[in-house]
Write a protein that holds these residues in place. Sequence first.
Motif, PDB file in Angstrom:
ATOM      1  N   ALA A  98      -1.620  -9.260   0.100  1.00  0.00           N
ATOM      2  CA  ALA A  98      -0.293  -9.850  -0.008  1.00  0.00           C
ATOM      3  C   ALA A  98      -0.419 -11.341  -0.272  1.00  0.00           C
ATOM      4  N   PRO A  99       0.576 -11.947  -0.922  1.00  0.00           N
ATOM      5  CA  PRO A  99       0.550 -13.387  -1.173  1.00  0.00           C
ATOM      6  C   PRO A  99       0.415 -14.171   0.126  1.00  0.00           C
ATOM      7  N   GLY A 100      -0.422 -15.183   0.104  1.00  0.00           N
ATOM      8  CA  GLY A 100      -0.647 -16.010   1.281  1.00  0.00           C
ATOM      9  C   GLY A 100      -1.776 -15.538   2.162  1.00  0.00           C
ATOM     10  N   PHE A 101      -2.336 -14.362   1.835  1.00  0.00           N
ATOM     11  CA  PHE A 101      -3.444 -13.819   2.621  1.00  0.00           C
ATOM     12  C   PHE A 101      -4.667 -13.626   1.729  1.00  0.00           C
ATOM     13  N   ASP A 102      -5.829 -13.865   2.345  1.00  0.00           N
ATOM     14  CA  ASP A 102      -7.079 -13.819   1.586  1.00  0.00           C
ATOM     15  C   ASP A 102      -7.808 -12.490   1.724  1.00  0.00           C
ATOM     16  N   ALA A 103      -7.494 -11.730   2.754  1.00  0.00           N
ATOM     17  CA  ALA A 103      -8.243 -10.504   3.025  1.00  0.00           C
ATOM     18  C   ALA A 103      -7.369  -9.560   3.828  1.00  0.00           C
ATOM     19  N   VAL A 104      -7.841  -8.322   3.946  1.00  0.00           N
ATOM     20  CA  VAL A 104      -7.140  -7.336   4.753  1.00  0.00           C
ATOM     21  C   VAL A 104      -8.001  -6.952   5.953  1.00  0.00           C
ATOM     22  N   ASN A 105      -7.369  -6.277   6.899  1.00  0.00           N
ATOM     23  CA  ASN A 105      -7.986  -5.979   8.189  1.00  0.00           C
ATOM     24  C   ASN A 105      -8.902  -4.758   8.084  1.00  0.00           C
ATOM     25  N   SER A 106      -9.971  -4.913   7.311  1.00  0.00           N
ATOM     26  CA  SER A 106     -10.887  -3.816   7.046  1.00  0.00           C
ATOM     27  C   SER A 106     -12.325  -4.272   7.244  1.00  0.00           C
ATOM     28  N   PRO A 107     -13.068  -3.673   8.184  1.00  0.00           N
ATOM     29  CA  PRO A 107     -14.474  -4.069   8.351  1.00  0.00           C
ATOM     30  C   PRO A 107     -15.303  -3.765   7.119  1.00  0.00           C
ATOM     31  N   GLY A 108     -14.986  -2.658   6.442  1.00  0.00           N
ATOM     32  CA  GLY A 108     -15.748  -2.305   5.253  1.00  0.00           C
ATOM     33  C   GLY A 108     -15.622  -3.325   4.149  1.00  0.00           C
ATOM     34  N   MET A 109     -14.443  -3.912   4.015  1.00  0.00           N
ATOM     35  CA  MET A 109     -14.238  -4.948   2.997  1.00  0.00           C
ATOM     36  C   MET A 109     -14.772  -6.294   3.463  1.00  0.00           C
ATOM     37  N   LEU A 110     -14.588  -6.596   4.753  1.00  0.00           N
ATOM     38  CA  LEU A 110     -14.971  -7.917   5.248  1.00  0.00           C
ATOM     39  C   LEU A 110     -16.487  -8.112   5.270  1.00  0.00           C
ATOM     40  N   ARG A 111     -17.234  -7.039   5.393  1.00  0.00           N
ATOM     41  CA  ARG A 111     -18.694  -7.187   5.507  1.00  0.00           C
ATOM     42  C   ARG A 111     -19.321  -7.740   4.232  1.00  0.00           C
TER      43      ARG A 111
END
Length: 236
Positions: A69-82
């Motif tokens: 979403a606009p204004g956010f850099d990432a989502v609440n996902s460990p798989g993506m954040l790693r």
Amino acid sequence: MDARFVGIPELVEVPDVAVVVDVMRAFTVAPWAFAQGAEKIVLAGSLDEARALKARHPGWLALKDGPPAPGFDAVNSPGMLRAVDLGGRTVVQKTTAGTVGALAVKEASLVLCAGFVVAEATARLLRSRGCDGVTFVVTGEDGQADEDLACAQYIARRAAGTETDATGFLRRAGVSRAAAELTEGVRQGVHPDDVALCLELDRFPFAVVAAVEEGLLVLRPRAVPLPIDGSSTNLR
């Protein structure tokens, strides 16, 4: 140790010691953020607050539940954040349940945020503090989320020094409603590995401690040494 398990709506008074449990996925994501180099995590009370913090601190990284979403850099996902390098960064986190639960007990003398990935470190920290009574905040589904309750019950047993086989607790989490929704694509902003990552027992050797800093609730990792003999009575 006297363990009490409550949902967020049942928090009528501030406990002395609180362990806020959100397995899928806020407090699996938070330890992953620290593993990826984040310096601290600031918990936001609303999406607007998260955006405002990001606007005031352009170098901070903001993440939320659901799709990008606009204004956010990432989502609440460990798989993506790693896959994200967070070296030295501050992360702003806003989720549906986990961050809400932590903010609800921010005045407690000790607040820990936990999932299975930091279960043993969380239990060791509780043991080292000699906590007689601990309130476990089961954040999902108004306290009914079995993945969070299973994790909370497991940590409580380990904090009491009880030899405990984690298999049954992990199995409960693996067949929970949240796990099914993540697997079946009911929720957005999901990586195929998210459920498996949320069920990795003791992936990280630190606990996640929350404390108010300059009016904001901030998470930081805290290393918890093993017993002097290096042993752990944990059965897996």
